[in-house]
Write a protein that holds these residues in place. Structure first.
Motif, PDB file in Angstrom:
ATOM      1  N   THR A 127     -25.685  17.339 -26.418  1.00  0.00           N
ATOM      2  CA  THR A 127     -25.616  17.578 -25.025  1.00  0.00           C
ATOM      3  C   THR A 127     -25.168  16.401 -24.328  1.00  0.00           C
ATOM      4  O   THR A 127     -25.081  15.105 -24.707  1.00  0.00           O
ATOM      5  N   ILE A 128     -24.422  16.816 -22.982  1.00  0.00           N
ATOM      6  CA  ILE A 128     -24.115  15.700 -22.279  1.00  0.00           C
ATOM      7  C   ILE A 128     -25.360  14.748 -21.955  1.00  0.00           C
ATOM      8  O   ILE A 128     -25.412  13.512 -21.871  1.00  0.00           O
ATOM      9  N   LEU A 129     -26.362  15.582 -21.752  1.00  0.00           N
ATOM     10  CA  LEU A 129     -27.687  14.617 -21.308  1.00  0.00           C
ATOM     11  C   LEU A 129     -27.874  13.629 -22.735  1.00  0.00           C
ATOM     12  O   LEU A 129     -28.459  12.457 -22.390  1.00  0.00           O
ATOM     13  N   ALA A 130     -27.758  14.115 -23.872  1.00  0.00           N
ATOM     14  CA  ALA A 130     -28.194  13.230 -24.990  1.00  0.00           C
ATOM     15  C   ALA A 130     -27.116  12.229 -25.248  1.00  0.00           C
ATOM     16  O   ALA A 130     -27.548  11.129 -25.527  1.00  0.00           O
ATOM     17  N   SER A 131     -26.022  12.613 -24.796  1.00  0.00           N
ATOM     18  CA  SER A 131     -25.047  11.755 -25.188  1.00  0.00           C
ATOM     19  C   SER A 131     -25.109  10.585 -23.870  1.00  0.00           C
ATOM     20  O   SER A 131     -25.070   9.228 -24.088  1.00  0.00           O
ATOM     21  N   LEU A 132     -25.612  10.865 -22.614  1.00  0.00           N
ATOM     22  CA  LEU A 132     -25.537   9.874 -21.635  1.00  0.00           C
ATOM     23  C   LEU A 132     -26.782   8.977 -21.865  1.00  0.00           C
ATOM     24  O   LEU A 132     -26.961   7.726 -21.578  1.00  0.00           O
ATOM     25  N   ARG A 133     -28.033   9.597 -22.398  1.00  0.00           N
ATOM     26  CA  ARG A 133     -29.283   8.800 -22.752  1.00  0.00           C
ATOM     27  C   ARG A 133     -28.810   7.940 -23.648  1.00  0.00           C
ATOM     28  O   ARG A 133     -29.433   6.680 -23.749  1.00  0.00           O
ATOM     29  N   ALA A 134     -28.019   8.281 -24.517  1.00  0.00           N
ATOM     30  CA  ALA A 134     -27.605   7.170 -25.880  1.00  0.00           C
ATOM     31  C   ALA A 134     -26.748   6.087 -25.597  1.00  0.00           C
ATOM     32  O   ALA A 134     -26.605   4.939 -26.279  1.00  0.00           O
ATOM     33  N   ALA A 135     -26.009   6.170 -24.318  1.00  0.00           N
ATOM     34  CA  ALA A 135     -25.085   5.304 -23.802  1.00  0.00           C
ATOM     35  C   ALA A 135     -25.659   3.994 -23.631  1.00  0.00           C
ATOM     36  O   ALA A 135     -26.600   3.909 -22.953  1.00  0.00           O
ATOM     37  N   ASP A 136     -25.156   2.843 -23.781  1.00  0.00           N
ATOM     38  CA  ASP A 136     -25.596   1.512 -23.574  1.00  0.00           C
ATOM     39  C   ASP A 136     -24.415   0.671 -23.196  1.00  0.00           C
ATOM     40  O   ASP A 136     -23.505   0.257 -24.031  1.00  0.00           O
ATOM     41  N   GLY A 137     -24.185   0.601 -21.868  1.00  0.00           N
ATOM     42  CA  GLY A 137     -23.324  -0.275 -21.147  1.00  0.00           C
ATOM     43  C   GLY A 137     -22.176   0.512 -20.768  1.00  0.00           C
ATOM     44  O   GLY A 137     -21.520   1.514 -21.395  1.00  0.00           O
ATOM     45  N   PHE A 138     -21.679   0.391 -19.316  1.00  0.00           N
ATOM     46  CA  PHE A 138     -20.826   1.036 -18.870  1.00  0.00           C
ATOM     47  C   PHE A 138     -19.757   0.255 -18.295  1.00  0.00           C
ATOM     48  O   PHE A 138     -20.067  -0.713 -17.495  1.00  0.00           O
ATOM     49  N   ASP A 139     -18.511  -0.070 -18.631  1.00  0.00           N
ATOM     50  CA  ASP A 139     -17.623  -1.054 -18.158  1.00  0.00           C
ATOM     51  C   ASP A 139     -16.101  -0.697 -18.091  1.00  0.00           C
ATOM     52  O   ASP A 139     -15.642   0.154 -19.222  1.00  0.00           O
ATOM     53  N   PHE A 140     -15.762  -0.608 -17.019  1.00  0.00           N
ATOM     54  CA  PHE A 140     -14.194  -0.187 -16.618  1.00  0.00           C
ATOM     55  C   PHE A 140     -13.439  -1.292 -16.516  1.00  0.00           C
ATOM     56  O   PHE A 140     -13.114  -1.462 -15.078  1.00  0.00           O
ATOM     57  N   PRO A 141     -12.837  -2.088 -17.318  1.00  0.00           N
ATOM     58  CA  PRO A 141     -12.205  -3.483 -17.152  1.00  0.00           C
ATOM     59  C   PRO A 141     -10.861  -3.357 -16.088  1.00  0.00           C
ATOM     60  O   PRO A 141     -10.533  -4.019 -15.337  1.00  0.00           O
TER      61      PRO A 141
END
Length: 600
Positions: free
Chosen positions: A328-342
């Protein structure tokens, strides 16, 4: 020093230096003159510059060093006096300039060195050079340094060029140079003057190399602010990311931004390059419109207004693997580690885009229009128009702020006639609400991990069914004449069955990742439902109470639009993990409650 200057700026400056300099030092072009120079004899037929020679003012262009020489005559090496006589009479076949260093200072209009030498002190060879009394000029192992207003310097190395002139004043140059370690070949022709002052000259040029290729045909306007106008220009590269890095832009690795080309009228003035009414192609996406790049600020600034028949975003978005599709989107978001938009930090931009169709990895959007702004580490995307193939329409705004220590995100959106079940299924993994209606989202979050985002999530969420639908909970199995607890295995059966509802209006406030019901009500035939409580996205937990009762019909037709009243009969309590909450029910207090009708 980190360089952020575009190839075209460096090349245009190089053209001004390489092509204009041999012309403007001639007394035939009185608007710009050779200011001064001192040389000493290095041998019988060569002379080395011992002080800079001013070639142009506004911008200031100087020949700082180099060795001038002439080839041998039929009788052997020419003596110094014979060389001078040959040049003065115009019989010299060729002049060679070796190990020369040119500088172009665009940072100031003031002279960069004092002029103290008189005309009588100028060496005879330089005087002859003023008269343009040679047929060809060869530049070997030269260097061109271009200083801009912010103090940074772009440098062209290993310049090899052959120049030849025509009686009408036209001059051609061909050769190569290196920029940031890449070799660029060029072939240019600067035509005869188009005006009495010699400031406007037709120009035809072609450049080719591994990073980039270009062709242009237009006019070069000399003066304090040189301009290049080309009604017909072409620019192409096989890898836009690699080319940006070659130019000094900190462009990260990733999908897309490969093959790029632009064809159309081009204008270069100061530090801005602009295509007007151009045909632009990027990763097989064809667009028409305007595109400009300005390099005057700390970051390149890009502006454009582009229209496309089809915009394929699959080139830039990662395709979901079977494992991703199962999440699910929630599961994918929860597993995300680091948000970077260079890219947000690398450039400033203002884009207006429109497309007949937009292709995404999992869906296709119809006619769309958007405005995207990148400024000082912040992104603002206004989605003015979105039409999906299933009839959904919508729009909104997306915000990303990377200017601080912690990135911030925001989203405002409203969708009309969406399939609500698909959206809820994608987020939670269960189609709790089914049917078409409207969805309104206004959320913000901060953090550099998925957990941090969920814990900071705040805002509002609203789901409304305007034509009826279904709720994915079997209320009939949960109601009973007396208080009792539901067995754990019963929840799977209850959540797998749905009941029909005529209207539904659910409004939630969001604080620290917790959804709290402000008004969550539905009507199903003669029965009314009202939910109260909270849903924790962080802990994946339910703490809800569902009141079930009978609808009290309006006594008169005039009251039909008033608030619908209900007699609550019982309260269903749901507490615990949303995958298997503890459920119990109890008789409702003997009090009437009202439900506001769903808006619109």
């Amino acid at each position: 020093m980190k360089r952020r200057y575009p190839w075209s700026l460096a090349l245009a400056c190089f053209l001004v230096i390489l092509l204009a300099a041999p012309l403007v030092i001639s007394d035939r072009y009185h608007h710009i003159a050779l200011q001064s120079g001192v040389v000493f004899a290095a041998s019988n037929n060569s002379y080395s510059l011992s002080s800079p020679v001013r070639l142009m003012s506004g911008p200031t262009i100087e020949l700082e060093s180099g060795t001038l020489s002439v080839p041998p005559t039929r009788t052997g090496l020419a003596r110094g006096g014979e060389v001078i006589a040959m040049l003065i009479t115009g019989s010299g076949p060729q002049l060679t300039l070796e190990n020369a260093t040119f500088t172009a200072d665009f940072s100031t209009r003031e002279p960069t060195f004092s002029q103290t030498e008189t005309a009588s002190e100028i060496a005879p060879l330089v005087k002859a050079l003023q008269g343009m009394q040679f047929s060809d000029l060869t530049v070997r192992n030269g260097t061109v340094r271009i200083k801009m207003s912010d103090g940074t310097i772009a440098e062209l190395n290993k310049v090899q060029a052959s120049l030849s002139g025509e009686p009408n004043g036209a001059i051609s140059a061909a050769g190569s140079f290196e920029f940031h370690g890449e070799k660029i070949d060029f072939d240019t022709t600067l035509g005869a003057s188009l005006d009495a002052q010699g400031k406007s000259r037709p120009l035809n040029a072609a450049f080719s190399g591994t990073p980039i290729s270009a062709k242009l045909d237009g006019n070069l306007l000399l003066g304090e602010s040189p301009q290049l106008l080309s009604p017909r220009a072409e620019l192409s590269t096989t890898d836009l990311r690699a080319t940006a890095r070659w130019l000094g832009v900190n462009w990260p690795s990733g999908k897309g931004f490969g093959a790029f080309s632009a064809k159309g009228p081009l204008e270069w003035a100061n530090r801005t390059i602009a295509f007007q009414n151009a045909a632009i192609e990027l990763d097989e996406n064809d667009a028409t419109g305007t595109l400009s790049v300005n390099f005057a600020g700390p970051r390149p600034s890009v502006e454009g207004t582009l229209g496309l028949k089809s915009l394929d975003l699959t080139h830039y978005l990662k395709a979901d693997t079977p494992e991703d599709q199962a999440r699910t989107i929630l599961a994918s978001l929860r597993a995300a580690d680091g948000f970077d938009f260079p890219l947000i930090d690398a450039v400033d931009a203002d884009f207006r885009l429109s497309a007949d169709t937009v292709n995404l990895p999992a869906t296709t959007i119809g006619r769309s229009a958007a405005t995207v702004s990148l400024r000082d580490g912040k992104m603002l995307a206004d989605l003015a128009e979105l039409e999906f193939s299933d009839g959904t329409r919508g729009g909104g705004q997306i915000r990303i702020d990377q200017s601080g220590d912690t990135p911030g995100f925001g989203m405002q959106a409203k969708f009309e006639s969406p399939d609500v079940a698909q959206a809820i299924q994608a987020v939670f993994g269960h189609p709790t609400v089914q049917g078409r209606g409207s969805v309104t989202i206004d959320l913000t979050a901060t953090g550099d991990t998925g957990e941090n985002l969920l814990q900071s999530l705040a805002g509002k969420l609203c789901v409304t069914l305007v034509e009826g639908g279904r709720i994915g909970i079997d209320i009939n199995s949960l109601t009973s004449p007396q208080s009792q607890s539901l067995p754990e295995e019963k929840w799977q059966q209850v959540s797998a069955t749905a009941i029909t509802v005529d209207t539904l209006d659910a409004r939630f406030s969001v604080t620290n990742g917790v959804l709290r019901a402000q008004s969550a009500e539905a009507v199903s035939g003669e029965r009314a439902l009202k939910a109260d409580g909270a849903i924790s996205l962080v802990e994946r937990r339910l703490d809800m109470e569902l009141a079930v009762g009978d609808v009290i019909k309006a006594a008169a037709e005039s009251e039909a639009t008033a608030a619908v009243k209900m007699h609550p009969r019982e309260i269903i309590n749901m507490h615990g993990p949303w995958s298997a909450p503890q459920i119990s029910n109890e008789p409702a207090p003997d009090a009437a409650q009202s439900i506001a009708p769903a808006p619109g």
